[in-house]
Design a protein around this motif. Structure first.
Motif, short mmCIF file in Angstrom:
data_model
loop_
_atom_site.label_atom_id
_atom_site.label_comp_id
_atom_site.label_asym_id
_atom_site.label_seq_id
_atom_site.Cartn_x
_atom_site.Cartn_y
_atom_site.Cartn_z
N THR A 1 1.06 -1.11 -0.16
CA THR A 1 -0.09 -0.03 -0.07
C THR A 1 0.87 1.17 -0.17
N LEU A 2 0.24 2.22 -0.29
CA LEU A 2 0.99 3.52 -0.22
C LEU A 2 1.56 3.88 1.26
N ALA A 3 0.87 3.41 2.23
CA ALA A 3 1.30 3.57 3.59
C ALA A 3 2.60 2.71 3.89
N ASP A 4 2.64 1.60 3.33
CA ASP A 4 3.64 0.63 3.37
C ASP A 4 4.97 1.19 2.79
N THR A 5 5.02 2.23 1.93
CA THR A 5 6.07 2.87 1.19
C THR A 5 6.99 3.56 2.25
N ARG A 6 6.21 4.09 3.14
CA ARG A 6 6.69 5.31 3.83
C ARG A 6 8.11 4.92 4.44
N PRO A 7 8.27 3.57 5.27
CA PRO A 7 9.38 3.62 5.76
C PRO A 7 10.77 3.39 4.72
N PHE A 8 10.38 2.59 3.49
CA PHE A 8 11.09 2.61 2.44
C PHE A 8 11.74 4.09 1.95
N VAL A 9 10.71 5.08 1.96
CA VAL A 9 11.20 6.22 1.42
C VAL A 9 11.86 7.01 2.40
N ASP A 10 11.55 6.80 3.78
CA ASP A 10 12.43 7.49 4.57
C ASP A 10 13.80 6.85 5.02
N CYS A 11 13.85 5.65 4.63
CA CYS A 11 15.34 4.99 4.50
C CYS A 11 16.08 5.47 3.62
N LEU A 12 15.60 5.83 2.39
CA LEU A 12 16.51 6.18 1.28
C LEU A 12 16.75 7.61 1.51
N ARG A 13 15.83 8.53 2.30
CA ARG A 13 16.07 10.00 2.52
C ARG A 13 17.07 9.93 3.59
N ARG A 14 17.51 8.96 4.54
CA ARG A 14 18.30 8.95 5.60
C ARG A 14 19.69 8.63 4.69
N GLY A 15 19.64 8.49 3.52
CA GLY A 15 21.03 8.13 2.72
C GLY A 15 21.40 6.55 2.43
N HIS A 16 20.51 5.79 2.65
CA HIS A 16 20.68 4.32 2.38
C HIS A 16 20.68 4.05 1.06
N SER A 17 21.42 3.04 0.66
CA SER A 17 21.43 2.82 -0.83
C SER A 17 20.21 2.18 -1.18
N THR A 18 19.63 1.36 -0.41
CA THR A 18 18.11 0.79 -0.97
C THR A 18 17.10 1.26 0.15
N GLY A 19 15.96 1.01 -0.34
CA GLY A 19 14.83 1.67 0.72
C GLY A 19 14.64 0.42 1.54
N GLY A 20 15.10 -1.08 1.30
CA GLY A 20 14.85 -1.82 2.31
C GLY A 20 15.89 -2.10 3.19
N SER A 21 16.77 -1.35 3.42
CA SER A 21 17.90 -1.76 4.32
C SER A 21 17.89 -1.26 5.57
N CYS A 22 16.64 -0.57 5.88
CA CYS A 22 16.48 -0.24 7.43
C CYS A 22 15.50 -1.15 8.10
N ALA A 23 15.52 -1.16 9.43
CA ALA A 23 15.05 -2.12 10.35
C ALA A 23 13.42 -2.00 10.05
N GLU A 24 12.72 -0.64 9.83
CA GLU A 24 11.41 -0.34 9.83
C GLU A 24 10.96 -1.02 8.32
N SER A 25 11.90 -0.96 7.39
CA SER A 25 11.41 -1.37 6.05
C SER A 25 11.37 -3.06 6.23
N VAL A 26 12.27 -3.44 6.89
CA VAL A 26 12.39 -5.11 6.94
C VAL A 26 11.18 -5.57 7.62
N GLU A 27 10.68 -4.73 8.77
CA GLU A 27 9.42 -5.20 9.36
C GLU A 27 8.20 -5.10 8.63
N VAL A 28 8.11 -4.17 7.42
CA VAL A 28 7.15 -4.15 6.61
C VAL A 28 7.19 -5.35 5.34
N TYR A 29 8.50 -5.73 5.23
CA TYR A 29 8.59 -6.69 4.10
C TYR A 29 7.95 -8.00 4.81
#
Length: 122
Positions: free
Chosen positions: A58-86
């Motif tokens: 969902t669009l709401a699901d994408t937020r942690p991925f976007v936030d992760c990219l904004r924090r400078g990570h190379s992929t949106g899925g590399s942050c703990a919050e994104s892994v939880e969504v996965y």
């Protein structure tokens, strides 16, 4: 770049880009002429959103991925919050599969009862 170019480069409509902005996933800057202006980083963000939406997030699901990219990570899925969504999404998919398999078994049983000689693919 302006909204039309961002839309063309990412394969989404300008309406979708505005919608992402309304939901706080993107933030444009305004040029002297008042037009929205976007950066290469926005191309990355929209591409990430688009990829996630295309596989059922969902669009709401994408937020942690976007936030992760904004924090400078190379992929949106590399942050703990994104892994939880996965992980949550995989659990949801597993449940959908379980429900579909049960539904399939029921339909196959009904077919076998209604048509004893019919072949049920399995």
């Amino acid at each position: 770049m302006r909204i039309g170019e961002l839309a063309e480069r990412t394969g989404v409509s300008t309406r979708s880009i505005r919608y992402y902005e309304q939901n706080g996933l993107l933030s444009s800057r305004r040029g002297p002429n008042g037009y929205r202006e976007y950066t290469e980083e926005d191309v990355r963000l929209v591409s990430e959103i688009r990829a996630l939406l295309s596989v059922g997030f969902t669009l709401a699901d994408t937020r942690p991925f976007v936030d992760c990219l904004r924090r400078g990570h190379s992929t949106g899925g590399s942050c703990a919050e994104s892994v939880e969504v996965y992980e949550r999404k995989l659990t949801e998919i597993d449940e959908e599969i379980r429900i579909l398999l049960a539904r399939r078994a029921e339909v196959a049983a009904q077919l076998a009862q209604s048509c004893p000689g019919c072949f049920v693919r399995g």
